[in-house]
Design an enzyme around this catalytic site. Structure first.
Site, PDB file in Angstrom:
ATOM      1  N   ASP A 136       0.847  -1.189   0.000  1.00  0.00           N
ATOM      2  CA  ASP A 136       0.000   0.000   0.000  1.00  0.00           C
ATOM      3  C   ASP A 136       0.883   1.240   0.000  1.00  0.00           C
ATOM      4  O   ASP A 136       1.781   1.377   0.846  1.00  0.00           O
ATOM      5  CB  ASP A 136      -0.903  -0.002   1.231  1.00  0.00           C
ATOM      6  N   TYR A 138       1.145   5.694  -0.547  1.00  0.00           N
ATOM      7  CA  TYR A 138       0.615   6.886   0.128  1.00  0.00           C
ATOM      8  C   TYR A 138       0.714   8.054  -0.850  1.00  0.00           C
ATOM      9  O   TYR A 138       1.184   9.134  -0.519  1.00  0.00           O
ATOM     10  CB  TYR A 138       1.462   7.137   1.383  1.00  0.00           C
ATOM     11  N   HIS A 143      -4.444  13.982   0.597  1.00  0.00           N
ATOM     12  CA  HIS A 143      -4.710  13.173   1.787  1.00  0.00           C
ATOM     13  C   HIS A 143      -3.521  13.229   2.742  1.00  0.00           C
ATOM     14  O   HIS A 143      -3.697  13.439   3.955  1.00  0.00           O
ATOM     15  CB  HIS A 143      -4.988  11.727   1.383  1.00  0.00           C
ATOM     16  N   ARG A 152       0.486  16.941  12.888  1.00  0.00           N
ATOM     17  CA  ARG A 152       1.769  17.638  13.041  1.00  0.00           C
ATOM     18  C   ARG A 152       1.693  19.130  12.752  1.00  0.00           C
ATOM     19  O   ARG A 152       2.688  19.835  12.914  1.00  0.00           O
ATOM     20  CB  ARG A 152       2.831  16.998  12.125  1.00  0.00           C
ATOM     21  N   GLU A 210     -10.857   3.900   3.229  1.00  0.00           N
ATOM     22  CA  GLU A 210      -9.815   4.567   2.454  1.00  0.00           C
ATOM     23  C   GLU A 210     -10.121   4.336   0.983  1.00  0.00           C
ATOM     24  O   GLU A 210     -10.068   3.204   0.496  1.00  0.00           O
ATOM     25  CB  GLU A 210      -8.419   4.055   2.820  1.00  0.00           C
ATOM     26  N   GLU A 212      -9.292   4.112  -2.589  1.00  0.00           N
ATOM     27  CA  GLU A 212      -8.046   3.890  -3.312  1.00  0.00           C
ATOM     28  C   GLU A 212      -8.297   3.203  -4.648  1.00  0.00           C
ATOM     29  O   GLU A 212      -9.405   2.744  -4.941  1.00  0.00           O
ATOM     30  CB  GLU A 212      -7.089   3.004  -2.485  1.00  0.00           C
ATOM     31  N   ASP A 244      -9.264   0.233   1.457  1.00  0.00           N
ATOM     32  CA  ASP A 244      -8.290  -0.308   2.401  1.00  0.00           C
ATOM     33  C   ASP A 244      -8.705   0.125   3.803  1.00  0.00           C
ATOM     34  O   ASP A 244      -8.175   1.086   4.363  1.00  0.00           O
ATOM     35  CB  ASP A 244      -6.888   0.189   2.061  1.00  0.00           C
ATOM     36  N   ARG A 248      -8.393   3.605  12.932  1.00  0.00           N
ATOM     37  CA  ARG A 248      -7.546   4.761  13.244  1.00  0.00           C
ATOM     38  C   ARG A 248      -7.047   4.764  14.690  1.00  0.00           C
ATOM     39  O   ARG A 248      -5.922   5.198  14.955  1.00  0.00           O
ATOM     40  CB  ARG A 248      -8.327   6.059  12.969  1.00  0.00           C
ATOM     41  N   GLN A 251      -4.316   2.215  15.044  1.00  0.00           N
ATOM     42  CA  GLN A 251      -3.143   2.719  14.339  1.00  0.00           C
ATOM     43  C   GLN A 251      -2.411   3.788  15.144  1.00  0.00           C
ATOM     44  O   GLN A 251      -1.175   3.807  15.185  1.00  0.00           O
ATOM     45  CB  GLN A 251      -3.554   3.293  12.982  1.00  0.00           C
ATOM     46  N   TYR A 255       1.571   2.612  15.565  1.00  0.00           N
ATOM     47  CA  TYR A 255       2.347   2.869  14.348  1.00  0.00           C
ATOM     48  C   TYR A 255       3.778   3.325  14.598  1.00  0.00           C
ATOM     49  O   TYR A 255       4.630   3.245  13.706  1.00  0.00           O
ATOM     50  CB  TYR A 255       1.611   3.871  13.450  1.00  0.00           C
ATOM     51  N   LYS A 264      -4.267  -2.129   9.928  1.00  0.00           N
ATOM     52  CA  LYS A 264      -4.445  -2.123   8.479  1.00  0.00           C
ATOM     53  C   LYS A 264      -4.485  -3.514   7.855  1.00  0.00           C
ATOM     54  O   LYS A 264      -4.796  -3.639   6.672  1.00  0.00           O
ATOM     55  CB  LYS A 264      -3.294  -1.337   7.829  1.00  0.00           C
ATOM     56  N   THR A 268      -8.956  -5.654   3.205  1.00  0.00           N
ATOM     57  CA  THR A 268      -8.839  -4.759   2.058  1.00  0.00           C
ATOM     58  C   THR A 268      -9.805  -5.278   1.007  1.00  0.00           C
ATOM     59  O   THR A 268      -9.687  -6.421   0.566  1.00  0.00           O
ATOM     60  CB  THR A 268      -7.410  -4.745   1.494  1.00  0.00           C
ATOM     61  N   THR A 361      -4.894   6.565  -0.096  1.00  0.00           N
ATOM     62  CA  THR A 361      -6.160   7.294  -0.115  1.00  0.00           C
ATOM     63  C   THR A 361      -6.114   8.462  -1.089  1.00  0.00           C
ATOM     64  O   THR A 361      -5.158   9.241  -1.099  1.00  0.00           O
ATOM     65  CB  THR A 361      -6.501   7.802   1.291  1.00  0.00           C
ATOM     66  N   GLU A 375     -10.309  12.495   7.536  1.00  0.00           N
ATOM     67  CA  GLU A 375     -10.210  13.856   7.010  1.00  0.00           C
ATOM     68  C   GLU A 375     -11.534  14.597   7.141  1.00  0.00           C
ATOM     69  O   GLU A 375     -11.565  15.768   7.532  1.00  0.00           O
ATOM     70  CB  GLU A 375      -9.805  13.824   5.536  1.00  0.00           C
TER      71      GLU A 375
END
Length: 432
Positions: A136, A138, A143, A152, A210, A212, A244, A248, A251, A255, A264, A268, A361, A375
Site C-alpha cells: 500500500d 501513500y 490526503h 503535526r 480509504e 483507493e 483499504d 484509526r 493505528q 504505528y 491495516k 482490504t 487514499t 479527514e
C-alpha cells in the site's frame, strides 16, 4: 469519435460498455468452479464456455493458451503479457460489435449466446487474482497533507521525503477480499486516555474507509533486478477499485516506530472486475504536478501515467438510507503506478504475477472530495450529516460502504469498474 455499438443490448449508462471489456472470475449454477469471464452491459461473457465452444476460432494466437480461461484466477491469462491481453480484448470487442467482422461467432450463434452469455445477477464473483504480496502506497498528496496537518500541523504536514519517492508499506495479501464480503470490526489495543499512554483491549471505535485504486502486476521480475521506469507499464495488468479499511485508534497507538500493523492488515476490499490498462489508455492524464525534481530512476519525462477516473463513495446505514459522502478524481495522485513499481524494485525486490499495488487514499482539495472519514471529521471532532438525519464520525456496525469509479461521460462509451462494497459486522466478542 462516436461510441461503438454492440449487437447485444447494453444500457448507455453501463460501466461495462463495449469500450471496456473488463476481466473477472465468476461461477454459475451450471459451472460451480470459478473461471474467467468478461463483462458486457448487464451480462458476463463466460470465456470458459466460449473457448470450449470454439469461440476463439478466428484468433489463432490464443488457441494454444485457451486453458487460461478455465483457471480459477486471472493469473495465467495475465502472465501471457500485455500484447496478448490487447489482442484478446480487441477480438472480443469485434465479436460483440454490431455487424462486426465476426458475426458468425456469437451474434448469429443463438446456441452459444444461450450458453456463454450469463446475466450478471446470476454470477457469483470471486477474487480476480491470486495475490502473493500486497503493498500500500501513500501517493495521494492532498490526503497526506490533510492527515499531516491533523497530527503535526501545517508546517510539518509532509515529511521531507514525501515528494522524492512514493512512500509505501507492506500490507497483508491474505486479507484482500472481493466486493460484497462482510467485514468484521477489528479488535486491538487502543488508548482510552491518550494522556496516560496505557492501552485497553477493545473493538476499534474509529473504523474508517480509504478510497483507493489497486493495480495488479502481470509480468514478474527477478530478485536483484530493478524494473526500469520506461519498462514498468508492461508489467501492469489492470486496475480495480479498493477500500483499504483502517482502524484509526489502533493505528494511533501502534504505528510508532514501524508503521501500521493490526490497524491495516484485517481487510482490504477490491472490486471484482479488472479494467485492463489498454481500456484506460484513452483516459490517460497527468496527476498532481510534483514541484520537486525526482531522481532519474523515477522520472517519467512527461509521460501521462495517471487516469481521469471519477470516484464516488456512498454510505448506507442499517436503516437502508444511502448517502453520498465523497467524490474525487484519480488525478489527485502525486505518483503513478509505474513509478510505484520502479521504486519498489530499485533495491532488487522481485515481483510475482498477481501482486497488488495500492495507491493510497485519494482526496481532492475541497471538503466533499476527501477520501476517508478521518479527514472529513477532523479525526472525529466534527460529524458528517447523512440522509434521513443520521450523523457519523466513523463507521458503525451495519454500515455499508460502496465505492464506484468511471471514466468518460459519453453514453455508450463509459469505462467503469462497477462497485466495491463492504458491510461492517460487529467485532468478535472476546473475554479474558
Amino acid at each position: 469519435m462516436a461510441p461503438l455499438s454492440s449487437w447485444l443490448q447494453v444500457d448507455p449508462k453501463s460501466h461495462f460498455s463495449i469500450h471496456n471489456i473488463p476481466f473477472g472470475v465468476i461461477s454459475t449454477a451450471e459451472e460451480s468452479k470459478p473461471h474467467v469471464a468478461v463483462a458486457i452491459g448487464d451480462h458476463a461473457l463466460d470465456l470458459h464456455v466460449f473457448a470450449q465452444e470454439n469461440g476463439f476460432s478466428a484468433l489463432s494466437i490464443i488457441q494454444p493458451h485457451q486453458h487460461v480461461f478455465s483457471e480459477p484466477t486471472l493469473n495465467a491469462f495475465a502472465q501471457l503479457g500485455r500484447a496478448m491481453h490487447r489482442v484478446v480484448r480487441e477480438y472480443l470487442q469485434s465479436v460483440l460489435l454490431k455487424d462486426g467482422p465476426f458475426k458468425n461467432v456469437l451474434q448469429e450463434n443463438q446456441q452459444l449466446q444461450q450458453a456463454a452469455l450469463v446475466p450478471l445477477e446470476k454470477c457469483k464473483m470471486h477474487l480476480p487474482m491470486f495475490t502473493n504480496d500486497y503493498t500500500d502506497f501513500y501517493a495521494g498528496l492532498n490526503h497526506a497533507y490533510n492527515v499531516g496537518v491533523l497530527f503535526r500541523g501545517p508546517e510539518n504536514a509532509l515529511q521531507p521525503n514525501y515528494k522524492h519517492l512514493p512512500v509505501g508499506y507492506h500490507g497483508r495479501a491474505s486479507s484482500v477480499v472481493v466486493s460484497g464480503t462482510s467485514i468484521k470490526r477489528p479488535n486491538g489495543q487502543i488508548l482510552a486516555d491518550p494522556q496516560k499512554k496505557e492501552p485497553m483491549f477493545s473493538p476499534s471505535k474509529k473504523l474508517d474507509i480509504e478510497l483507493e485504486l489497486g493495480c495488479f502486476v502481470c509480468k514478474p521480475s527477478s530478485l536483484g533486478d530493478p524494473v526500469r521506469i520506461e519498462d514498468a507499464p508492461e508489467h501492469l495488468f489492470g486496475i480495480v477499485l479498493m477500500n483499504d479499511w483502517s482502524a484509526r485508534d489502533i493505528q494511533a497507538w501502534e504505528y510508532v516506530p514501524l508503521g501500521p500493523f493490526n490497524s491495516k492488515n484485517w481487510a482490504t476490499t477490491i472490486s471484482p472486475w479488472v479494467v485492463l490498462m489498454d481500456a484506460l489508455e484513452p483516459f490517460t492524464a497527468k496527476g498532481i504536478t510534483n514541484d520537486t525534481q525526482v531522481l532519474p530512476y523515477l522520472d517519467e519525462k512527461d509521460r501521462k501515467s495517471h487516469y481521469s477516473i471519477d470516484l464516488s463513495v456512498s454510505l448506507t446505514t442499517s436503516s437502508g438510507t444511502a448517502s453520498s459522502i465523497g467524490k474525487t478524481s484519480s488525478r489527485n495522485l502525486l505518483f503513478s503506478f509505474p513509478q510505484m513499481l520502479a521504486h519498489h524494485t530499485i533495491g532488487g525486490c522481485p515481483f510475482n504475477v498477481g501482486d497488488l499495488l495500492g495507491s493510497g487514499t485519494i482526496s481532492g482539495e475541497s471538503k466533499n472530495e476527501k477520501g476517508c472519514l478521518l479527514e472529513q471529521t477532523d479525526n472525529g471532532k466534527t460529524e458528517i450529516a447523512l440522509e434521513g438525519g443520521e450523523k457519523r464520525k466513523f463507521l458503525e456496525d451495519g454500515d455499508q460502504v460502496t465505492i464506484t469509479g468511471c471514466c468518460g461521460t459519453e453514453d455508450g462509451g463509459l469505462v467503469g469498474f462497477g462497485e466495491c462494497t463492504g458491510k461492517i459486522e460487529p467485532a468478535v466478542s472476546m473475554s479474558f
